[in-house]
Design a protein around this motif. Structure first.
Motif, short mmCIF file in Angstrom:
data_model
loop_
_atom_site.label_atom_id
_atom_site.label_comp_id
_atom_site.label_asym_id
_atom_site.label_seq_id
_atom_site.Cartn_x
_atom_site.Cartn_y
_atom_site.Cartn_z
N ALA A 13 0.79 -1.17 -0.11
CA ALA A 13 0.14 0.04 -0.03
C ALA A 13 0.80 1.17 0.01
N LEU A 14 1.60 1.14 0.75
CA LEU A 14 2.88 2.59 0.84
C LEU A 14 3.60 2.61 -0.32
N TRP A 15 4.07 1.50 -0.93
CA TRP A 15 4.71 1.84 -2.44
C TRP A 15 4.09 2.05 -3.57
N ALA A 16 2.72 1.59 -3.46
CA ALA A 16 1.98 2.17 -4.65
C ALA A 16 1.41 3.65 -4.49
N VAL A 17 1.04 3.99 -3.19
CA VAL A 17 0.59 5.41 -2.72
C VAL A 17 1.90 6.16 -3.02
N ALA A 18 3.14 5.96 -2.48
CA ALA A 18 4.23 6.98 -3.05
C ALA A 18 4.57 6.92 -4.32
N GLY A 19 4.53 5.72 -5.02
CA GLY A 19 4.99 5.86 -6.42
C GLY A 19 3.88 6.40 -7.31
N ILE A 20 2.67 6.29 -7.32
CA ILE A 20 1.89 6.95 -8.23
C ILE A 20 1.91 8.58 -8.07
N TRP A 21 2.07 9.01 -6.64
CA TRP A 21 2.10 10.51 -6.59
C TRP A 21 3.32 10.87 -6.94
N THR A 22 4.40 10.03 -6.85
CA THR A 22 5.75 10.67 -7.61
C THR A 22 5.53 10.61 -8.95
N VAL A 23 4.84 9.88 -9.72
CA VAL A 23 4.56 9.64 -10.81
C VAL A 23 3.84 11.12 -11.46
N PHE A 24 3.04 11.17 -10.51
CA PHE A 24 2.09 12.53 -10.75
C PHE A 24 3.10 13.88 -10.82
N ALA A 25 3.85 14.00 -9.59
CA ALA A 25 4.68 14.94 -9.57
C ALA A 25 5.59 15.10 -10.61
N LEU A 26 6.24 14.27 -11.17
CA LEU A 26 7.30 14.16 -12.16
C LEU A 26 6.33 14.62 -13.40
N ALA A 27 5.16 14.32 -13.56
CA ALA A 27 4.31 14.68 -14.82
C ALA A 27 3.92 16.24 -14.61
N VAL A 28 3.85 16.61 -13.36
CA VAL A 28 3.43 18.27 -13.31
C VAL A 28 4.74 18.93 -13.68
N ALA A 29 5.68 18.43 -13.06
CA ALA A 29 7.06 19.14 -13.04
C ALA A 29 7.84 19.21 -14.52
N ASN A 30 7.52 18.25 -15.37
CA ASN A 30 8.01 18.45 -16.59
C ASN A 30 6.93 18.71 -17.70
N LYS A 31 5.77 19.10 -17.14
CA LYS A 31 4.66 19.69 -17.94
C LYS A 31 4.06 18.87 -18.96
N SER A 32 4.25 17.63 -18.67
CA SER A 32 3.51 16.74 -19.25
C SER A 32 1.88 16.54 -19.16
N VAL A 33 1.61 17.09 -18.06
CA VAL A 33 0.12 17.48 -17.68
C VAL A 33 -0.09 18.95 -17.30
N ASN A 34 -1.10 19.51 -17.60
CA ASN A 34 -1.39 20.98 -17.14
C ASN A 34 -2.36 21.13 -16.30
N LEU A 35 -2.36 21.28 -15.16
CA LEU A 35 -3.23 21.21 -14.11
C LEU A 35 -4.37 22.26 -14.50
N ASN A 36 -3.98 23.60 -15.17
CA ASN A 36 -4.65 24.51 -15.69
C ASN A 36 -5.99 24.01 -16.40
N GLU A 37 -5.49 22.81 -17.22
CA GLU A 37 -6.76 22.16 -18.12
C GLU A 37 -7.59 21.17 -17.62
N GLY A 38 -7.09 20.86 -16.31
CA GLY A 38 -7.99 19.97 -15.45
C GLY A 38 -7.10 18.92 -14.70
N PHE A 39 -7.71 18.34 -13.77
CA PHE A 39 -7.03 17.23 -12.91
C PHE A 39 -7.09 15.97 -13.95
N PRO A 40 -5.60 15.44 -13.96
CA PRO A 40 -5.43 14.56 -14.82
C PRO A 40 -5.89 13.09 -14.27
N TYR A 41 -6.10 12.09 -15.32
CA TYR A 41 -6.29 10.48 -15.01
C TYR A 41 -5.02 10.08 -14.49
N ILE A 42 -4.85 8.94 -13.87
CA ILE A 42 -3.56 8.54 -13.26
C ILE A 42 -2.79 7.79 -14.55
#
Length: 241
Positions: A13-42
């Protein structure tokens, strides 16, 4: 040994939670997703490199751990006297959930959408079925051991109920484009709840103290030597090992 094994679901549980939120943070940081356009799917967060590589590895390892947990749970329920057919049904739903998780990680939505959606169905919908079947089992067989505090059972029931409602909401909201962000939020909440339900299996595994391995010749093989026993060989692994 068994004390550490009981922590395996919590680690997953801890591995999965930490992992997918890390993926989310990287996607936001390198602008693969734009939060101004809406919250992205996993899955959208894990569709582009470099986070897509982490996403695949994360889900593959998580799927392997989940499959191992489901197998341990199967043997535990068998030792508790659960009937073979119902226990196998629980096992196969858990294994299908683990398989679907691996499919989601390896077949990104932008490359293989039909395969990706099939994996997502197995991971989410069959995954929650895995926990509903166990709740049904506890309701059906009142004499099963109830490890942990008395509130664990109601907590599981509440998590399964909320998770099911959110999955229905996720599907319904996805059909309206302006509400896709709300649908994505439901997906993230469902994932967190499923991880929590897996983590709660640590409570059940806390009473593990041994394991029995049964070795038996497969059908069609040549008969064993005269001195060998034809009955299953049972090897008891105790905590002292």
């Amino acid at each position: 040994m068994w004390g550490y094994l009981s922590l395996l679901p919590a680690f997953l549980a801890l591995w999965a939670v930490a992992g997918i939120w890390t993926v989310f943070a990287l996607a936001v940081a390198n602008k693969s997703v734009n939060l101004n356009e809406g919250f992205p799917y996993i899955s959208f967060c894990g569709s582009y490199p470099p986070q897509s590589c982490i996403f695949s590895q994360l889900l593959n390892m998580g799927a392997a751990l989940a499959a191992w947990i489901c197998i341990l749970r199967y043997h535990q329920l068998r030792d508790w006297g659960v009937t073979r057919r119902f226990n196998q049904l629980i096992l196969w739903t858990g294994l299908l959930c683990a398989f679907g998780t691996s499919v989601v990680g390896n077949f990104q939505e932008k490359n293989q959408q039909p395969t990706h959606l099939t994996g997502a169905f197995l991971a989410f919908f069959v995954g929650i079925l895995y926990f509903w079947l166990q709740l049904l089992l506890y309701w059906w067989k009142k004499n099963l051991p109830q490890p942990g505090s008395p509130w664990i059972g109601p907590l599981r029931l509440g998590l399964c109920t909320i998770c099911t409602i959110l999955m229905v909401a996720m599907v319904v909201l996805h059909s309206w484009v302006p509400l896709r962000s709300a649908s994505a939020s439901c997906e993230w909440a469902v994932a967190m709840l499923l991880f929590t339900l897996f983590g709660l299996l640590s409570v059940d595994f806390s009473c593990l103290d041994s394991c029995t391995l049964c070795l038996q010749a497969a059908p069609g093989l040549s008969p064993p030597p005269p001195l060998a026993s034809t009955s299953p060989v049972q090897i008891q692994l105790s905590q002292g090992l």
